[in-house]
Design a protein around this motif. Sequence first.
Motif, PDB file in Angstrom:
ATOM      1  N   MET A 129      11.892  25.310   7.672  1.00 55.56           N
ATOM      2  CA  MET A 129      10.432  25.148   7.783  1.00 55.56           C
ATOM      3  C   MET A 129       9.878  26.058   8.880  1.00 55.56           C
ATOM      4  O   MET A 129      10.611  26.487   9.776  1.00 55.56           O
ATOM      5  N   HIS A 141      10.017  18.622   0.585  1.00 52.77           N
ATOM      6  CA  HIS A 141       8.725  18.059   1.006  1.00 52.77           C
ATOM      7  C   HIS A 141       8.342  16.892   0.095  1.00 52.77           C
ATOM      8  O   HIS A 141       8.021  15.801   0.560  1.00 52.77           O
ATOM      9  N   ILE A 151      12.436  24.230  -0.796  1.00 52.11           N
ATOM     10  CA  ILE A 151      11.939  23.369   0.294  1.00 52.11           C
ATOM     11  C   ILE A 151      10.770  22.519  -0.198  1.00 52.11           C
ATOM     12  O   ILE A 151      10.524  21.429   0.324  1.00 52.11           O
ATOM     13  N   LEU A 152      10.069  23.006  -1.219  1.00 54.87           N
ATOM     14  CA  LEU A 152       8.990  22.185  -1.788  1.00 54.87           C
ATOM     15  C   LEU A 152       9.565  20.877  -2.323  1.00 54.87           C
ATOM     16  O   LEU A 152       8.955  19.816  -2.186  1.00 54.87           O
ATOM     17  N   PHE A 181       5.394  17.758  12.998  1.00 57.80           N
ATOM     18  CA  PHE A 181       6.117  16.593  12.477  1.00 57.80           C
ATOM     19  C   PHE A 181       6.965  15.919  13.558  1.00 57.80           C
ATOM     20  O   PHE A 181       7.174  14.714  13.530  1.00 57.80           O
ATOM     21  N   GLY A 224       5.043  23.795  11.740  1.00 51.04           N
ATOM     22  CA  GLY A 224       5.184  22.568  10.971  1.00 51.04           C
ATOM     23  C   GLY A 224       6.177  21.619  11.630  1.00 51.04           C
ATOM     24  O   GLY A 224       5.967  20.414  11.708  1.00 51.04           O
ATOM     25  N   TRP A 255       0.833  -1.211   0.000  1.00 48.25           N
ATOM     26  CA  TRP A 255       0.000   0.000   0.000  1.00 48.25           C
ATOM     27  C   TRP A 255       0.864   1.256   0.000  1.00 48.25           C
ATOM     28  O   TRP A 255       0.580   2.229  -0.699  1.00 48.25           O
ATOM     29  N   LEU A 288       0.829   4.044  -2.993  1.00 51.66           N
ATOM     30  CA  LEU A 288       0.340   5.397  -2.727  1.00 51.66           C
ATOM     31  C   LEU A 288       1.444   6.460  -2.724  1.00 51.66           C
ATOM     32  O   LEU A 288       1.205   7.603  -3.086  1.00 51.66           O
ATOM     33  N   ILE A 292       8.105  13.034   1.096  1.00 52.53           N
ATOM     34  CA  ILE A 292       6.760  12.435   1.137  1.00 52.53           C
ATOM     35  C   ILE A 292       6.836  11.000   0.628  1.00 52.53           C
ATOM     36  O   ILE A 292       6.151  10.109   1.118  1.00 52.53           O
ATOM     37  N   TRP A 322       7.323  12.733   7.220  1.00 57.65           N
ATOM     38  CA  TRP A 322       8.452  12.965   6.309  1.00 57.65           C
ATOM     39  C   TRP A 322       9.293  14.184   6.654  1.00 57.65           C
ATOM     40  O   TRP A 322      10.496  14.186   6.433  1.00 57.65           O
ATOM     41  N   SER A 359       3.712   7.430   6.973  1.00 53.47           N
ATOM     42  CA  SER A 359       3.541   8.287   5.797  1.00 53.47           C
ATOM     43  C   SER A 359       3.350   9.749   6.186  1.00 53.47           C
ATOM     44  O   SER A 359       3.260  10.610   5.320  1.00 53.47           O
ATOM     45  N   LEU A 360       3.267  10.022   7.490  1.00 51.03           N
ATOM     46  CA  LEU A 360       2.945  11.382   7.932  1.00 51.03           C
ATOM     47  C   LEU A 360       4.114  12.071   8.628  1.00 51.03           C
ATOM     48  O   LEU A 360       3.936  13.106   9.254  1.00 51.03           O
ATOM     49  N   LEU A 398       4.472  13.730  15.465  1.00 49.44           N
ATOM     50  CA  LEU A 398       4.110  12.532  14.693  1.00 49.44           C
ATOM     51  C   LEU A 398       5.260  11.525  14.661  1.00 49.44           C
ATOM     52  O   LEU A 398       5.046  10.316  14.649  1.00 49.44           O
TER      53      LEU A 398
END
Lengths: 103, 551
Positions: free
Chosen positions: B311, B248, B244-245, B319, B315, B208, B212, B252, B302, B299-300, B322
């Motif tokens: 960042m 991300h 930075i994008l 993170f 944020g 999975w 994904l 991810i 990264w 998955s949450l 998490l």
Amino acid sequence: MDAAAHDTHDAHDEPHLTPYSVYVGIWLALIALTGVTVLASVVDMKHQAIFVALFVATAKSTLVVLYFMHIAFENRVFWWFLLSAIATFVIFVLLTFADYAYR
Amino acid sequence: MSSDTAMPDLPETNYINAEKGLKSWLTTIDHKRIALMYLIAIGGFFVVAMGLGFMMRLELLNPGEQFLDGAAYNRVLTLHGVIMIFLFIIPSIPAVFGNFCLPIMLGANDVSFPRLNLASWYFYIAGAIVALFSVAAGGVDTGWTFYVPYSANTDANVMLPMFAAFLLGWSSILTGLNFIVTTHRLRAPGMGWRQMPLFVWGIYATSWIAVLATPVIGITLVLVLIERYMGIGIFNATMGGDPILFQHLFWIYSHPAVYVMVLPAMAVVSEIVPVFSQKRIFGYRFIAMSSIAIAAIGSLVWAHHMFTSGMADEGRIIFSFLTFFVSVPSAVKVFNWLATMYKGSIKVDPPMLFAFAFIFLFSIGGFTGLLQGALSVDIHLHDTAFIVAHFHYTMFGGTGVMFFGAMYYWWPKMFGRMYNRTMAYVGFAMFFVGFNTLYFPLFIAGLKGMPRRYADYLPEYHSYHALSTVGSWIMVTGILILFANLIWAIKRGKRAERNPWGGATLEWAVASPPATHQFDGPPEVGEPYDYKIPHLGDDESAGSGADEGKA
């Protein structure tokens, strides 16, 4: 397997036939939405342009997925697959904005 | 248990000798043959990347330039990382042992889409060829993370390795899709979700993530290429983009990819521990659900790779929280393995040794990961040798170790031959001692400020690097012994029993090696961790495999 169950089984396995009129209607809707995109590009909407673009993209992809990709007529398991992908995408975007929204 | 007892010779026809010639292999749709083709390719790439790592350690034996200048070191480092991550760790256990065992464990004769399975292998090989071609084209010095803006501006040809990663991503997606559908659709009658072996649960959760998350890296790499060759500003700040994008988007995928790497390893441990404790697995449902939880929560998290990248504080706090949270399901697994062993009849056979090593090494890797999850500590540790040590303890000490563990567990099933046990112990001991000698000093050097990815260092770090390099000599020797023992076993090993370890999952009910069609009809499905099933204990009835499924 009794007759009723057999009928149900057959009905379930029978492929869904979509009339041409639906495909033509979806095609016209996609063209209309493309028209909205063209219109938005010549009207100065400042920051709202992004929302229009997102709306058009979402509407067009929804129509394609539901009808051209046949998801509207598929088994529920396909819906779960689709929803899991959409949910993943939404979560990724929201968490990314936990950074961007506060910078 | 012993392979010394007289055994009937190999079944006359099995999946290996059912067809002959190179073409029969290259066009096969048998999941077991495809698994072997993956094994050969992945094993080969592992040895190549290990050689590159060995070169890096030799260069770092003493301060100053030894035989690699800075640019060459960067290229070797990048190639080591790209091969190890994309060509070895990610596909290793799922592609080899998932392919070989998952259908058999489910009581199926193959995966749902056998041709797609073969296509996945070709995608993998194509990606590998492109990656190696990039070396011939001058190599790449970006590191395996391809961070912009450097990757968008460097003179090195980054297009090739990025395209390679894109192709390899396709391979992961197609394999994952195949495993998901197979698990849903091809379980033997009577095998509900709670009767599935935990290895299948682990591969299912991994699949999975692959399906994904992998598209994100594919799209990201394409965006870098668009920026680089078409001049469209996406990540480059001077063109209105955001570097930075890229980080991300890269993480991810790449952080969940860490769980793509380690979940299958955990799944192998979940098979080995109960078998070698001869005790029903403790907390089956918790272990199964923790795989799903790791896949979901993993998955949450990264952005914990980006705490020092600029960042927003909000944020970073989210993170960080998490990140701590994801350790819970991992700890659930460790506690359940320990509880399974408690009062069990533990047999310290080679596969179990690897499982012990996994628990020990991965725990060190996991705990040091928690340190980095704390925002303030991470600022000090970021981009130091501490990260290198942590990463290798989790990935190599975790997945790498269990790749060997899986080979030593399923080798008798795959080839019908048993390896030399003494050599297995010797190889393991050298590997384990060498591993810790290699990587543990890097924790200390990193804490003292030694940066990662540097070809040179100050004299104060000399003792750590020298010790680490000596560790690499011991570890590589151990690995070569482990490989040689397995290769030797294929030709010279004693005939292995059908069920040499006393396992209760379905792969132990078919012949060793299995026939092309391992099941003639739906197999009898029992509890996967019930070690009192009479038909699995003896080998006298082992036949060609065609009738084994009904055992």
